[in-house]
Design an enzyme around this catalytic site. Structure first.
Site, PDB file in Angstrom:
ATOM      1  N   LYS A  22      43.925  37.338  51.757  1.00  0.00           N
ATOM      2  CA  LYS A  22      43.788  38.514  50.883  1.00  0.00           C
ATOM      3  C   LYS A  22      45.103  38.810  50.168  1.00  0.00           C
ATOM      4  O   LYS A  22      45.108  39.424  49.109  1.00  0.00           O
ATOM      5  CB  LYS A  22      43.456  39.753  51.737  1.00  0.00           C
ATOM      6  CG  LYS A  22      42.069  39.802  52.293  1.00  0.00           C
ATOM      7  CD  LYS A  22      41.907  41.114  53.082  1.00  0.00           C
ATOM      8  CE  LYS A  22      41.001  40.919  54.272  1.00  0.00           C
ATOM      9  NZ  LYS A  22      41.117  41.949  55.294  1.00  0.00           N
ATOM     10  N   LYS A  77      46.122  28.683  54.018  1.00  0.00           N
ATOM     11  CA  LYS A  77      44.952  29.479  54.387  1.00  0.00           C
ATOM     12  C   LYS A  77      44.520  30.388  53.239  1.00  0.00           C
ATOM     13  O   LYS A  77      45.375  30.947  52.553  1.00  0.00           O
ATOM     14  CB  LYS A  77      45.342  30.331  55.606  1.00  0.00           C
ATOM     15  CG  LYS A  77      44.225  30.989  56.333  1.00  0.00           C
ATOM     16  CD  LYS A  77      44.762  31.940  57.386  1.00  0.00           C
ATOM     17  CE  LYS A  77      45.380  33.164  56.761  1.00  0.00           C
ATOM     18  NZ  LYS A  77      45.640  34.281  57.660  1.00  0.00           N
ATOM     19  N   LYS A  86      54.683  37.181  57.679  1.00  0.00           N
ATOM     20  CA  LYS A  86      54.574  38.393  56.850  1.00  0.00           C
ATOM     21  C   LYS A  86      55.933  39.050  56.665  1.00  0.00           C
ATOM     22  O   LYS A  86      56.201  39.634  55.617  1.00  0.00           O
ATOM     23  CB  LYS A  86      53.591  39.380  57.477  1.00  0.00           C
ATOM     24  CG  LYS A  86      52.129  38.973  57.346  1.00  0.00           C
ATOM     25  CD  LYS A  86      51.239  40.138  57.717  1.00  0.00           C
ATOM     26  CE  LYS A  86      49.775  39.770  57.728  1.00  0.00           C
ATOM     27  NZ  LYS A  86      48.920  40.856  58.232  1.00  0.00           N
TER      28      LYS A  86
HETATM   29  P1  TYM Z   1      41.942  40.360  58.836  1.00  0.00           P
HETATM   30  O1  TYM Z   1      41.324  41.469  58.061  1.00  0.00           O
HETATM   31  O2  TYM Z   1      43.225  39.787  58.350  1.00  0.00           O
HETATM   32  O3  TYM Z   1      40.915  39.161  59.015  1.00  0.00           O
HETATM   33  C1  TYM Z   1      39.608  39.420  59.444  1.00  0.00           C
HETATM   34  C2  TYM Z   1      38.978  38.198  60.081  1.00  0.00           C
HETATM   35  O4  TYM Z   1      38.906  37.108  59.135  1.00  0.00           O
HETATM   36  C3  TYM Z   1      39.473  35.938  59.715  1.00  0.00           C
HETATM   37  N1  TYM Z   1      40.076  35.150  58.623  1.00  0.00           N
HETATM   38  C4  TYM Z   1      39.740  33.891  58.324  1.00  0.00           C
HETATM   39  N2  TYM Z   1      38.862  33.046  58.865  1.00  0.00           N
HETATM   40  C5  TYM Z   1      38.754  31.811  58.313  1.00  0.00           C
HETATM   41  N3  TYM Z   1      39.476  31.397  57.251  1.00  0.00           N
HETATM   42  C6  TYM Z   1      40.378  32.212  56.672  1.00  0.00           C
HETATM   43  N4  TYM Z   1      41.083  31.804  55.622  1.00  0.00           N
HETATM   44  C7  TYM Z   1      40.542  33.526  57.203  1.00  0.00           C
HETATM   45  N5  TYM Z   1      41.326  34.589  56.879  1.00  0.00           N
HETATM   46  C8  TYM Z   1      41.021  35.558  57.751  1.00  0.00           C
HETATM   47  C9  TYM Z   1      40.492  36.447  60.711  1.00  0.00           C
HETATM   48  O5  TYM Z   1      40.793  35.493  61.701  1.00  0.00           O
HETATM   49  C10 TYM Z   1      39.773  37.667  61.286  1.00  0.00           C
HETATM   50  O6  TYM Z   1      38.877  37.281  62.314  1.00  0.00           O
HETATM   51  N6  TYM Z   1      44.084  41.068  63.178  1.00  0.00           N
HETATM   52  C11 TYM Z   1      42.714  41.009  62.680  1.00  0.00           C
HETATM   53  C12 TYM Z   1      42.055  42.359  62.657  1.00  0.00           C
HETATM   54  C13 TYM Z   1      41.901  43.002  64.007  1.00  0.00           C
HETATM   55  C14 TYM Z   1      41.099  42.539  65.068  1.00  0.00           C
HETATM   56  C15 TYM Z   1      41.235  43.494  66.114  1.00  0.00           C
HETATM   57  C16 TYM Z   1      40.280  41.414  65.233  1.00  0.00           C
HETATM   58  C17 TYM Z   1      42.485  44.171  64.420  1.00  0.00           C
HETATM   59  N7  TYM Z   1      42.070  44.469  65.691  1.00  0.00           N
HETATM   60  C18 TYM Z   1      40.573  43.330  67.327  1.00  0.00           C
HETATM   61  C19 TYM Z   1      39.633  41.266  66.464  1.00  0.00           C
HETATM   62  C20 TYM Z   1      39.773  42.210  67.484  1.00  0.00           C
HETATM   63  C21 TYM Z   1      42.704  40.336  61.304  1.00  0.00           C
HETATM   64  O7  TYM Z   1      43.180  39.262  61.168  1.00  0.00           O
HETATM   65  O8  TYM Z   1      42.119  40.963  60.288  1.00  0.00           O
END
Ligand code: TYM
Length: 336
Positions: free
Chosen positions: A202, A199, A113
């Site tokens: 968003k 991957k 990022k």
């Molecule tokens: P975020 O919003 O980027 O992603 C949310 C969840 O979606 C999963 N994910 C995917 N899974 C499969 N294929 C993909 N292409 C894909 N893109 C995203 C991510 O692994 C995630 O589970 N850092 C976290 C948010 C967070 C969090 C936490 C999670 C903040 N605090 C505490 C667990 C526990 C995140 O990636 O959000």
């Protein structure tokens, strides 16, 4: 017997895509009857990259409503907004001061990022995994269901918890529980529709690279029609066919069919025959979520009440942990 605890979250940055759904939320829904669950909308994480203040609150509502629409059930689960529970920021600060800087500099997601942000990369982006560790450790979570991309952040969370316990806990009384990541093989890494080696994300500038949970049937049809494929006849799961792997995998998860069943059904097909099948499977999976989402978004009073109750339940747990940490770190506590 008390249930084990689950915590997870999603950032309110625009719409959710099927990667978020299949990698994370779908698993939360399946797991929830067997656990005591906390699902947060991580709005503090959402400002680690430049954000739009005019849409943050709306996006936060959207994600909370999507949790409910995807099947999160308040009988088993608590839904809340991260910034509503101030213990998250406070614990993040305390953890900042015990975590070596080079642990953060190693994080792959930060490096990726940061390249995109150039000169504008914020301290918050580097600190992102510490706030995530705080989210998890505040709730004494046993399991953290996430997609594959979050594995390194979970390892860091475990390392921080072990370090704090080693430094500050009495031997028989750990301060933090050590959480385990819960990453299911299927759906843990859904790839971009425009490039099967990247991957689904968003932040990809191309809308055509992802299917959003709120895409209309026409959008879905268009995106799958235009998605990248390969010129090889017959469809199969082969390591050197990233697009084919991804699309067959998606079809399998969305229809509940095993890899063997998908292979049997699709091995003689061409893309022209397969794409309409994948389109129908996607529309069938998303339509009920969209219908429920519209109902929930039409009743903001209800949604507010869910988030208010969630805040209270989350605070009750988080404040106890925060107090435990502050005591262990030697803070002056006066009884009020
Ligand atoms: P975020 O919003 O980027 O992603 C949310 C969840 O979606 C999963 N994910 C995917 N899974 C499969 N294929 C993909 N292409 C894909 N893109 C995203 C991510 O692994 C995630 O589970 N850092 C976290 C948010 C967070 C969090 C936490 C999670 C903040 N605090 C505490 C667990 C526990 C995140 O990636 O959000």
């Amino acid at each position: 017997m008390t249930k084990k605890r689950v915590l997870s979250g999603v950032q309110p940055t625009g719409n959710l895509h099927i990667g978020n759904y299949l990698g994370a939320i779908r698993n939360w829904v399946e797991l929830q009857p067997d656990y005591d669950n906390f699902f947060c909308v991580v709005d503090l994480h959402a400002i680690t990259v430049p954000h739009n203040p005019a849409t943050l609150a709306r996006d936060t509502y959207t994600i909370a409503a999507l949790y409910l629409a995807c099947g999160i059930d308040l009988k088993y689960s608590t839904i809340f907004v991260q910034s509503h529970v101030t213990a998250h920021s406070e614990l993040a600060w305390l953890l900042n001061c015990v975590t070596p800087l080079n642990w953060l500099e190693r994080m792959i997601q930060f490096k990726e990022k940061a390249v995109k942000q150039g000169e504008n990369v914020s301290v918050g982006l580097l600190d992102y995994p510490i706030l995530m560790a705080a989210d998890i450790l505040l709730y004494d979570a046993d399991q953290v269901p996430v997609g594959e991309d979050q594995k390194q952040h979970l390892e860091l969370t475990r390392d921080i918890a072990i370090r704090v316990n080693d430094k500050f806990a009495a031997e028989d009384k750990p301060i933090f529980k050590i959480p385990d990541p819960l990453i299911r093989k299927e759906g843990a890494r859904i790839m971009s529709l425009a490039d099967g080696t990247k991957k689904m994300s968003k932040s990809d500038p191309s809308e055509l690279s992802r299917i959003s949970l709120l895409d209309t049937p026409d959008d879905i049809k268009k995106k799958i029609k235009k998605c990248k494929t390969d010129p090889i006849m017959g469809l199969n799961f082969a390591d050197d066919r990233p697009e084919c792997n991804n699309l067959l995998g998606l079809y399998g998860i969305l229809t509940g069919k095993s890899k063997e069943e998908v292979t049997l059904e699709c091995s003689d097909m061409g893309w022209g025959k397969f794409k309409p099948l994948l389109t129908d499977a996607t529309i069938n999976a998303l339509t009920p979520i969209q219908t429920k989402y519209q109902e929930i978004m039409a009743d903001k009073t209800y949604l507010d009440s869910v988030l208010k109750e969630g805040k209270e339940k989350a605070e009750n747990v988080a404040n106890i942990t925060l107090k435990r940490v502050k005591n262990a770190l030697g803070y002056l506590v006066i009884n009020s």
